[in-house]
Design a protein around this motif. Structure first.
Motif, PDB file in Angstrom:
ATOM      1  N   THR A 244       0.827  -1.213   0.000  1.00 15.23           N
ATOM      2  CA  THR A 244       0.000   0.000   0.000  1.00 15.23           C
ATOM      3  C   THR A 244       0.863   1.266   0.000  1.00 15.23           C
ATOM      4  O   THR A 244       0.449   2.292  -0.500  1.00 15.23           O
ATOM      5  CB  THR A 244      -0.957   0.028   1.205  1.00 15.23           C
ATOM      6  N   HIS A 245       2.048   1.188   0.593  1.00 12.65           N
ATOM      7  CA  HIS A 245       2.914   2.375   0.593  1.00 12.65           C
ATOM      8  C   HIS A 245       3.849   2.305  -0.594  1.00 12.65           C
ATOM      9  O   HIS A 245       4.374   1.255  -0.909  1.00 12.65           O
ATOM     10  CB  HIS A 245       3.732   2.440   1.892  1.00 12.65           C
ATOM     11  N   TRP A 246       4.043   3.398  -1.245  1.00  9.76           N
ATOM     12  CA  TRP A 246       4.893   3.390  -2.438  1.00  9.76           C
ATOM     13  C   TRP A 246       5.758   4.633  -2.478  1.00  9.76           C
ATOM     14  O   TRP A 246       5.435   5.660  -1.878  1.00  9.76           O
ATOM     15  CB  TRP A 246       4.042   3.312  -3.704  1.00  9.76           C
ATOM     16  N   THR A 247       6.868   4.477  -3.168  1.00 13.59           N
ATOM     17  CA  THR A 247       7.718   5.636  -3.483  1.00 13.59           C
ATOM     18  C   THR A 247       8.065   5.527  -4.965  1.00 13.59           C
ATOM     19  O   THR A 247       8.075   4.419  -5.524  1.00 13.59           O
ATOM     20  CB  THR A 247       9.038   5.619  -2.684  1.00 13.59           C
ATOM     21  N   PRO A 248       8.349   6.660  -5.607  1.00 15.02           N
ATOM     22  CA  PRO A 248       8.745   6.571  -7.023  1.00 15.02           C
ATOM     23  C   PRO A 248      10.027   5.747  -7.152  1.00 15.02           C
ATOM     24  O   PRO A 248      10.887   5.771  -6.259  1.00 15.02           O
ATOM     25  CB  PRO A 248       9.001   8.032  -7.426  1.00 15.02           C
ATOM     26  N   ALA A 249      10.160   5.013  -8.248  1.00 11.99           N
ATOM     27  CA  ALA A 249      11.371   4.229  -8.479  1.00 11.99           C
ATOM     28  C   ALA A 249      12.595   5.148  -8.407  1.00 11.99           C
ATOM     29  O   ALA A 249      12.540   6.305  -8.846  1.00 11.99           O
ATOM     30  CB  ALA A 249      11.300   3.576  -9.854  1.00 11.99           C
ATOM     31  N   ALA A 250      13.670   4.617  -7.861  1.00 16.65           N
ATOM     32  CA  ALA A 250      14.909   5.411  -7.810  1.00 16.65           C
ATOM     33  C   ALA A 250      15.461   5.611  -9.217  1.00 16.65           C
ATOM     34  O   ALA A 250      16.103   6.617  -9.512  1.00 16.65           O
ATOM     35  CB  ALA A 250      15.933   4.700  -6.935  1.00 16.65           C
ATOM     36  N   SER A 251      15.219   4.663 -10.097  1.00 20.89           N
ATOM     37  CA  SER A 251      15.742   4.751 -11.466  1.00 20.89           C
ATOM     38  C   SER A 251      14.833   5.638 -12.318  1.00 20.89           C
ATOM     39  O   SER A 251      13.782   6.105 -11.864  1.00 20.89           O
ATOM     40  CB  SER A 251      15.810   3.352 -12.086  1.00 20.89           C
ATOM     41  N   ALA A 252      15.225   5.798 -13.577  1.00 19.08           N
ATOM     42  CA  ALA A 252      14.435   6.624 -14.500  1.00 19.08           C
ATOM     43  C   ALA A 252      13.073   5.992 -14.810  1.00 19.08           C
ATOM     44  O   ALA A 252      12.226   6.633 -15.437  1.00 19.08           O
ATOM     45  CB  ALA A 252      15.226   6.847 -15.783  1.00 19.08           C
ATOM     46  N   ARG A 253      12.854   4.771 -14.359  1.00 20.18           N
ATOM     47  CA  ARG A 253      11.536   4.146 -14.543  1.00 20.18           C
ATOM     48  C   ARG A 253      10.433   4.952 -13.866  1.00 20.18           C
ATOM     49  O   ARG A 253       9.259   4.823 -14.206  1.00 20.18           O
ATOM     50  CB  ARG A 253      11.582   2.703 -14.021  1.00 20.18           C
ATOM     51  N   ARG A 254      10.814   5.835 -12.946  1.00 20.58           N
ATOM     52  CA  ARG A 254       9.814   6.669 -12.274  1.00 20.58           C
ATOM     53  C   ARG A 254       9.027   7.541 -13.275  1.00 20.58           C
ATOM     54  O   ARG A 254       7.963   8.052 -12.947  1.00 20.58           O
ATOM     55  CB  ARG A 254      10.480   7.577 -11.251  1.00 20.58           C
ATOM     56  N   PHE A 255       9.588   7.708 -14.482  1.00 21.71           N
ATOM     57  CA  PHE A 255       8.898   8.536 -15.481  1.00 21.71           C
ATOM     58  C   PHE A 255       7.957   7.706 -16.367  1.00 21.71           C
ATOM     59  O   PHE A 255       7.373   8.241 -17.302  1.00 21.71           O
ATOM     60  CB  PHE A 255       9.918   9.272 -16.357  1.00 21.71           C
ATOM     61  N   GLU A 256       7.871   6.401 -16.090  1.00 22.51           N
ATOM     62  CA  GLU A 256       7.032   5.523 -16.928  1.00 22.51           C
ATOM     63  C   GLU A 256       5.880   5.019 -16.066  1.00 22.51           C
ATOM     64  O   GLU A 256       6.067   4.137 -15.232  1.00 22.51           O
ATOM     65  CB  GLU A 256       7.850   4.324 -17.409  1.00 22.51           C
ATOM     66  N   CYS A 257       4.683   5.558 -16.279  1.00 20.28           N
ATOM     67  CA  CYS A 257       3.620   5.271 -15.298  1.00 20.28           C
ATOM     68  C   CYS A 257       2.986   3.892 -15.434  1.00 20.28           C
ATOM     69  O   CYS A 257       2.609   3.283 -14.442  1.00 20.28           O
ATOM     70  CB  CYS A 257       2.563   6.373 -15.340  1.00 20.28           C
ATOM     71  N   GLY A 258       2.838   3.381 -16.647  1.00 17.57           N
ATOM     72  CA  GLY A 258       2.098   2.115 -16.795  1.00 17.57           C
ATOM     73  C   GLY A 258       2.767   1.153 -17.760  1.00 17.57           C
ATOM     74  O   GLY A 258       3.973   1.226 -18.002  1.00 17.57           O
TER      75      GLY A 258
END
Ligand SMILES: Cc1ncc(COP(=O)(O)O)c(C=O)c1O
Length: 374
Positions: A244-258
């Protein structure tokens, strides 16, 4: 190389600056992927993710990034630029320096920040004989970013990224490079250009499909960009659906939502495998030889070259005008005779790639002669 490019023999494909053709191996990779989907469904999904990882690694090598983790896959250049423009925090009075003649995506995205009080300042290339110093002269204490294309889409002018990048680093200015008209045509080196952001769709010189683009963000800047697209794929613990708890990926994958565009991924990975096999130095040599050949043919006919003549000022684009003949007459006539080209910058834009047979260039020019003679 002709076996890798089964283009129809009557077609003169001189339009890599618009949409490049797929190499044979790319068409085969897509056909295999389609067949696999039809007969096996997604049984091979883990292997597909392996292809995606290989694509990130190839893109990282193409720009000489340190890690595949620095590479995000966006839908297109415009989306990648929008992620940057709307991820950075701006203050009223900030300005961004660019070029007036840019491809629209490179102007509109910065202009879209106007309601936050951000000014887009543009150099008029038509009034500049020395673009880099003139570009830098537009900067002042409120300049937050210089955002330019490596190679101008219409004139084919190639900018000295190293000089601009050094200035940006020295003056604490961000540097954003739209590399779409250069990546896949000539070597790119992140360390010497010192770009903070590099974006490029795969469907031009990289010989891939539309819909898969490189987004590089300098790792130190990654978490300064606020995110505006969210979903299961951009979180650190991607795939752990019960969390249930999340953080954005540390890698550049954080810019890819789905879900990734795995069809496009398979295609672009295959296309880049060819460029890597040939080697970017060889690819660039091939393009230069074709550009030199084309310039000689343009000169012999007395046509006006719009693209700068010096080799360090151009990449794969050559735009020219035929004196006394309107390009908007020539363009449809060339297209109607199967010379695939573009009408840009008030001229005819030819953009051969490293494999383009010289005979194709000769034939295109002979076709042009026939049109001009009437
Ligand atoms: C300089 C430049 N940027 C971007 C694009 C394409 O943008 P997108 O990948 O968003 O379609 C082009 C296409 O012609 C271009 O020349």
């Amino acid at each position: 190389m002709t076996e890798e490019f089964p283009l129809a023999p009557d077609l003169c494909h001189l339009n890599h600056a618009a949409v490049g053709p797929w190499p044979r191996r790319t068409a085969e990779a897509v056909a295999r992927f389609a067949e696999e989907n039809a007969s096996q469904g997604s049984v091979g999904y883990p292997q597909w993710l392996g292809v995606e990882q290989r694509l990130r690694e190839r893109l990282a090598r193409l720009i000489a990034a340190e890690s595949a983790d620095d590479i995000a896959l966006a839908k297109n250049t415009s989306e990648a630029l929008s992620i940057i423009a709307h991820g950075l925090s701006w203050s009223p009075g900030d300005n961004i320096v660019g070029i007036r003649q840019e491809f629209p995506s490179n102007r509109i995205v910065w202009e879209s920040l106007a309601d936050r009080g951000v000014e887009w300042r543009a150099l008029d290339l038509a009034a500049s004989s020395d673009p880099e110093p003139d570009l830098l002269a537009l900067c002042d204490a409120s300049t937050r970013m210089i955002a330019v294309s490596w190679v101008q889409y219409a004139s084919g002018l190639r900018l000295d990224l190293e000089g601009i990048g050094a200035f940006c680093r020295a003056n604490d200015i961000l540097f954003c490079v739209d590399a779409i008209q250069g990546l896949g045509a000539l070597p790119f080196d992140l360390a010497s250009t010192r770009a903070d952001f590099v974006v490029a769709d795969g469907h031009k010189w990289m010989l891939g499909p539309e819909g898969v683009a490189l987004l590089y963000v300098r790792p130190e800047l990654r978490d300064t960009l606020s995110l505006h697209q969210f979903g299961w794929h951009m979180v650190e613990h991607c795939g752990d659906f019960d969390r249930t708890h999340w953080t954005p990926a540390a890698s550049a994958r954080r810019f890819e939502c789905g879900s990734p565009n795995l069809l496009g991924v398979h295609a672009l990975e295959a296309s880049l495998s060819l460029l890597e096999e040939v080697g970017m130095n060889k690819v660039w040599e091939g393009i230069q030889a074709r550009a030199d050949h084309l310039i000689a043919l343009i000169d012999r006919r007395g046509f006006d070259l719009v693209t700068p003549r010096e080799s360090e000022r151009r990449a794969g684009i050559l735009t020219f005008r035929v004196p006394g003949v309107a390009s908007d007459h020539l363009y449809p006539a060339l297209m109607g005779r199967r010379v695939l080209c573009a009408h840009r910058g008030g001229g005819i834009r030819f953009s051969p790639h490293f494999y383009t047979p010289l005979e194709v260039i000769d034939r295109a020019m002979e076709t042009l002669d026939q049109i001009v003679r009437g």
